[in-house]
Design a protein around this motif. Structure first.
Motif, PDB file in Angstrom:
ATOM      1  N   PHE A   1      12.727  25.952 -38.529  1.00 12.02           N
ATOM      2  CA  PHE A   1      12.501  25.960 -37.080  1.00 12.02           C
ATOM      3  C   PHE A   1      13.412  26.942 -36.359  1.00 12.02           C
ATOM      4  O   PHE A   1      14.484  27.323 -36.842  1.00 12.02           O
ATOM      5  CB  PHE A   1      12.674  24.554 -36.499  1.00 12.02           C
ATOM      6  N   VAL A   2      12.941  27.332 -35.169  1.00 11.12           N
ATOM      7  CA  VAL A   2      13.644  28.285 -34.310  1.00 11.12           C
ATOM      8  C   VAL A   2      13.533  27.792 -32.873  1.00 11.12           C
ATOM      9  O   VAL A   2      12.461  27.345 -32.448  1.00 11.12           O
ATOM     10  CB  VAL A   2      13.012  29.696 -34.414  1.00 11.12           C
ATOM     11  N   VAL A   3      14.637  27.855 -32.130  1.00 12.30           N
ATOM     12  CA  VAL A   3      14.624  27.586 -30.693  1.00 12.30           C
ATOM     13  C   VAL A   3      14.936  28.908 -30.004  1.00 12.30           C
ATOM     14  O   VAL A   3      15.963  29.534 -30.284  1.00 12.30           O
ATOM     15  CB  VAL A   3      15.660  26.523 -30.288  1.00 12.30           C
ATOM     16  N   LEU A   4      14.057  29.345 -29.118  1.00 16.49           N
ATOM     17  CA  LEU A   4      14.240  30.668 -28.518  1.00 16.49           C
ATOM     18  C   LEU A   4      13.837  30.650 -27.055  1.00 16.49           C
ATOM     19  O   LEU A   4      12.975  29.878 -26.642  1.00 16.49           O
ATOM     20  CB  LEU A   4      13.441  31.724 -29.282  1.00 16.49           C
ATOM     21  N   GLY A   5      14.525  31.491 -26.271  1.00 16.51           N
ATOM     22  CA  GLY A   5      14.211  31.556 -24.862  1.00 16.51           C
ATOM     23  C   GLY A   5      15.430  31.869 -24.022  1.00 16.51           C
ATOM     24  O   GLY A   5      16.436  32.399 -24.506  1.00 16.51           O
ATOM     25  N   ASP A   6      15.327  31.520 -22.746  1.00 23.11           N
ATOM     26  CA  ASP A   6      16.408  31.721 -21.789  1.00 23.11           C
ATOM     27  C   ASP A   6      17.193  30.417 -21.708  1.00 23.11           C
ATOM     28  O   ASP A   6      16.751  29.448 -21.102  1.00 23.11           O
ATOM     29  CB  ASP A   6      15.813  32.100 -20.432  1.00 23.11           C
ATOM     30  N   TRP A   7      18.356  30.409 -22.336  1.00 23.86           N
ATOM     31  CA  TRP A   7      19.194  29.211 -22.371  1.00 23.86           C
ATOM     32  C   TRP A   7      20.056  29.091 -21.119  1.00 23.86           C
ATOM     33  O   TRP A   7      20.673  28.054 -20.897  1.00 23.86           O
ATOM     34  CB  TRP A   7      20.097  29.232 -23.601  1.00 23.86           C
ATOM     35  N   ASN A   8      20.129  30.181 -20.314  1.00 24.43           N
ATOM     36  CA  ASN A   8      20.982  30.190 -19.117  1.00 24.43           C
ATOM     37  C   ASN A   8      22.414  29.780 -19.446  1.00 24.43           C
ATOM     38  O   ASN A   8      23.085  29.122 -18.643  1.00 24.43           O
ATOM     39  CB  ASN A   8      20.400  29.285 -18.025  1.00 24.43           C
ATOM     40  N   ARG A   9      22.878  30.194 -20.605  1.00 26.77           N
ATOM     41  CA  ARG A   9      24.184  29.751 -21.083  1.00 26.77           C
ATOM     42  C   ARG A   9      24.762  30.792 -22.032  1.00 26.77           C
ATOM     43  O   ARG A   9      24.042  31.319 -22.885  1.00 26.77           O
ATOM     44  CB  ARG A   9      24.015  28.421 -21.842  1.00 26.77           C
ATOM     45  N   ARG A  10      26.042  31.086 -21.894  1.00 34.59           N
ATOM     46  CA  ARG A  10      26.701  32.058 -22.772  1.00 34.59           C
ATOM     47  C   ARG A  10      27.132  31.353 -24.059  1.00 34.59           C
ATOM     48  O   ARG A  10      28.314  31.093 -24.304  1.00 34.59           O
ATOM     49  CB  ARG A  10      27.893  32.685 -22.060  1.00 34.59           C
ATOM     50  N   LEU A  11      26.154  31.070 -24.888  1.00 32.99           N
ATOM     51  CA  LEU A  11      26.395  30.272 -26.087  1.00 32.99           C
ATOM     52  C   LEU A  11      27.358  30.935 -27.065  1.00 32.99           C
ATOM     53  O   LEU A  11      28.034  30.247 -27.834  1.00 32.99           O
ATOM     54  CB  LEU A  11      25.073  29.997 -26.813  1.00 32.99           C
ATOM     55  N   ALA A  12      27.382  32.280 -27.068  1.00 34.70           N
ATOM     56  CA  ALA A  12      28.209  32.990 -28.038  1.00 34.70           C
ATOM     57  C   ALA A  12      29.676  33.061 -27.625  1.00 34.70           C
ATOM     58  O   ALA A  12      30.513  33.551 -28.395  1.00 34.70           O
ATOM     59  CB  ALA A  12      27.664  34.406 -28.262  1.00 34.70           C
ATOM     60  N   SER A  13      30.000  32.571 -26.425  1.00 36.03           N
ATOM     61  CA  SER A  13      31.404  32.544 -26.004  1.00 36.03           C
ATOM     62  C   SER A  13      32.203  31.630 -26.933  1.00 36.03           C
ATOM     63  O   SER A  13      31.685  30.627 -27.444  1.00 36.03           O
ATOM     64  CB  SER A  13      31.528  32.031 -24.567  1.00 36.03           C
ATOM     65  N   ARG A  14      33.439  31.953 -27.138  1.00 38.04           N
ATOM     66  CA  ARG A  14      34.280  31.179 -28.045  1.00 38.04           C
ATOM     67  C   ARG A  14      34.363  29.715 -27.615  1.00 38.04           C
ATOM     68  O   ARG A  14      34.613  29.410 -26.451  1.00 38.04           O
ATOM     69  CB  ARG A  14      35.685  31.784 -28.087  1.00 38.04           C
ATOM     70  N   ASP A  15      34.095  28.827 -28.569  1.00 38.73           N
ATOM     71  CA  ASP A  15      34.192  27.381 -28.349  1.00 38.73           C
ATOM     72  C   ASP A  15      33.300  26.897 -27.204  1.00 38.73           C
ATOM     73  O   ASP A  15      33.679  25.985 -26.445  1.00 38.73           O
ATOM     74  CB  ASP A  15      35.656  26.976 -28.070  1.00 38.73           C
ATOM     75  N   ASP A  16      32.119  27.484 -27.075  1.00 40.53           N
ATOM     76  CA  ASP A  16      31.215  27.032 -26.012  1.00 40.53           C
ATOM     77  C   ASP A  16      30.905  25.548 -26.197  1.00 40.53           C
ATOM     78  O   ASP A  16      30.477  25.105 -27.277  1.00 40.53           O
ATOM     79  CB  ASP A  16      29.922  27.841 -26.022  1.00 40.53           C
ATOM     80  N   ALA A  17      31.088  24.772 -25.138  1.00 38.94           N
ATOM     81  CA  ALA A  17      30.940  23.316 -25.221  1.00 38.94           C
ATOM     82  C   ALA A  17      29.502  22.903 -25.486  1.00 38.94           C
ATOM     83  O   ALA A  17      29.256  21.922 -26.207  1.00 38.94           O
ATOM     84  CB  ALA A  17      31.442  22.680 -23.921  1.00 38.94           C
ATOM     85  N   PHE A  18      28.545  23.624 -24.930  1.00 40.96           N
ATOM     86  CA  PHE A  18      27.143  23.247 -25.116  1.00 40.96           C
ATOM     87  C   PHE A  18      26.734  23.427 -26.573  1.00 40.96           C
ATOM     88  O   PHE A  18      26.171  22.517 -27.197  1.00 40.96           O
ATOM     89  CB  PHE A  18      26.254  24.097 -24.198  1.00 40.96           C
ATOM     90  N   LEU A  19      27.028  24.596 -27.152  1.00 38.24           N
ATOM     91  CA  LEU A  19      26.660  24.840 -28.546  1.00 38.24           C
ATOM     92  C   LEU A  19      27.438  23.930 -29.483  1.00 38.24           C
ATOM     93  O   LEU A  19      26.886  23.443 -30.481  1.00 38.24           O
ATOM     94  CB  LEU A  19      26.903  26.308 -28.911  1.00 38.24           C
ATOM     95  N   ALA A  20      28.711  23.666 -29.170  1.00 39.33           N
ATOM     96  CA  ALA A  20      29.511  22.779 -30.019  1.00 39.33           C
ATOM     97  C   ALA A  20      28.915  21.370 -30.060  1.00 39.33           C
ATOM     98  O   ALA A  20      28.842  20.744 -31.122  1.00 39.33           O
ATOM     99  CB  ALA A  20      30.955  22.733 -29.517  1.00 39.33           C
ATOM    100  N   ASP A  21      28.469  20.875 -28.904  1.00 43.23           N
ATOM    101  CA  ASP A  21      27.862  19.544 -28.865  1.00 43.23           C
ATOM    102  C   ASP A  21      26.529  19.535 -29.618  1.00 43.23           C
ATOM    103  O   ASP A  21      26.201  18.568 -30.313  1.00 43.23           O
ATOM    104  CB  ASP A  21      27.631  19.109 -27.416  1.00 43.23           C
ATOM    105  N   LEU A  22      25.772  20.595 -29.467  1.00 38.66           N
ATOM    106  CA  LEU A  22      24.470  20.682 -30.121  1.00 38.66           C
ATOM    107  C   LEU A  22      24.621  20.769 -31.634  1.00 38.66           C
ATOM    108  O   LEU A  22      23.863  20.157 -32.395  1.00 38.66           O
ATOM    109  CB  LEU A  22      23.731  21.917 -29.588  1.00 38.66           C
ATOM    110  N   ASN A  23      25.627  21.515 -32.080  1.00 38.87           N
ATOM    111  CA  ASN A  23      25.860  21.715 -33.504  1.00 38.87           C
ATOM    112  C   ASN A  23      26.895  20.727 -34.043  1.00 38.87           C
ATOM    113  O   ASN A  23      27.979  21.109 -34.486  1.00 38.87           O
ATOM    114  CB  ASN A  23      26.345  23.151 -33.762  1.00 38.87           C
ATOM    115  N   ASP A  24      26.534  19.449 -34.029  1.00 39.27           N
ATOM    116  CA  ASP A  24      27.488  18.452 -34.524  1.00 39.27           C
ATOM    117  C   ASP A  24      27.414  18.264 -36.039  1.00 39.27           C
ATOM    118  O   ASP A  24      28.164  17.488 -36.621  1.00 39.27           O
ATOM    119  CB  ASP A  24      27.301  17.116 -33.802  1.00 39.27           C
TER     120      ASP A  24
END
Length: 299
Positions: A205-228
């Motif tokens: 699977f792939v999730v793609l689109g406009d996340w309106n979020r700088r996910l690649a920033s160091r220690d991004d809280a949104f991506l960290a929570d998503l990738n548990d």
């Protein structure tokens, strides 16, 4: 007879996509994401009013992008999408969400009014696809938040694609006093539920689109929570890696992403991630405030 039909369909899936030029499918499926900035059905409407010449340029860019599947955002309706994605070339799949009730004046553009902003896909004819139920829960019951659009494409091994356009206004941090951040983080468990379900089913699977979020920033809280990490196969990889965005000089971090689950990550063609910058024209001539991004996924 049924077994012969099933065998024939399997043979088509293994051999690649019907109608593709010879060797095209050997390169892998090219999937893209493109926020089209208030693409309206009619000339002169919406927050980015366009002329027929503007739509013609968008059609040229869609052709130059050369993607097999495009997840798009900020498109008013099917008629608007088909002004760019020729229905003789693409199947257009639109979100089932009823049109948004937002119709206020566009910011900084007096006399122009916000149109519906929908999510969808343009899928090149010859690419087998099926539609899955929209991820309507991503709207949190708010008629103005976007639904996710969910399709499965199968030019060989199937891959499940979820197109998203998440809540804007919380591009970094997790400020509870910011009215946008709590909404974005309420969308997170909905998205996480979808990725974990796909992982437990053993799907690519792939999730793609406009996340309106700088996910690649160091220690991004949104991506960290998503990738548990539970389950491990649900872990998302950003196909842009450490690349800087180049669409706009003032914004060097992506907010548009193509994120792959573990199985799809193993299928990404190395070095295939691209940001399409409209042929190198000056930024003030870009037909959208976002540039398309794409990657190739092997069969």
């Amino acid at each position: 007879m049924k077994s012969l039909i099933a065998l024939s369909l399997s043979a088509v899936a293994v051999s690649g996509c019907m109608g593709w030029p010879s060797g095209r499918d050997a390169q892998g499926l090219k999937v893209a994401s493109w926020n089209m900035e208030h693409l309206a059905e009619r000339d002169g409407e919406g927050c980015n009013p366009r002329t027929e010449a503007d739509y013609a340029r968008l059609r040229d860019h869609a052709e130059a992008l050369g993607a097999d599947v495009i997840a798009f955002q900020e498109v008013q309706n099917r008629a608007a999408a088909e002004r760019v994605f020729d229905p003789a070339v693409y199947d257009v799949v639109m979100s089932g969400r009823p049109p948004s009730t937002r119709s206020g004046e566009c910011r900084g553009r007096p006399g122009l009014f916000i149109q519906n902003q929908a999510v969808g896909f343009a899928i090149r004819k010859g690419v087998p696809w099926t539609r899955n139920p929209d991820l309507s829960a991503l709207a949190l019951g708010n008629p103005d938040l976007r639904w996710g659009v969910d399709v499965t494409v199968s030019c060989g091994r199937p891959v499940r694609l979820l197109a998203v356009h998440l809540k804007s206004g919380c591009n970094s941090g997790r400020q509870p006093t910011d009215p946008d951040c709590p909404v974005l983080f309420e969308q997170l468990p909905v998205l996480e539920g979808w990725t974990e379900a796909r992982a437990r089913e053993g799907q690519s699977f792939v999730v793609l689109g406009d996340w309106n979020r700088r996910l690649a920033s160091r220690d991004d809280a949104f991506l960290a929570d998503l990738n548990d990490g539970d389950p491990a196969a649900s872990m998302l990889t950003l196909t842009s890696g450490g690349q800087a965005a180049g669409c706009k000089a003032r914004y060097r971090e992506y907010i548009d992403f193509i994120a792959t689950g573990a199985d799809a990550t193993a299928r990404v063609r190395p070095g295939s991630f691209e940001e399409y910058r409209y042929g190198g024209v000056p930024e003030d001539q870009h037909p959208s405030d976002h540039c398309p991004i794409s990657v190739r996924i092997a069969d």
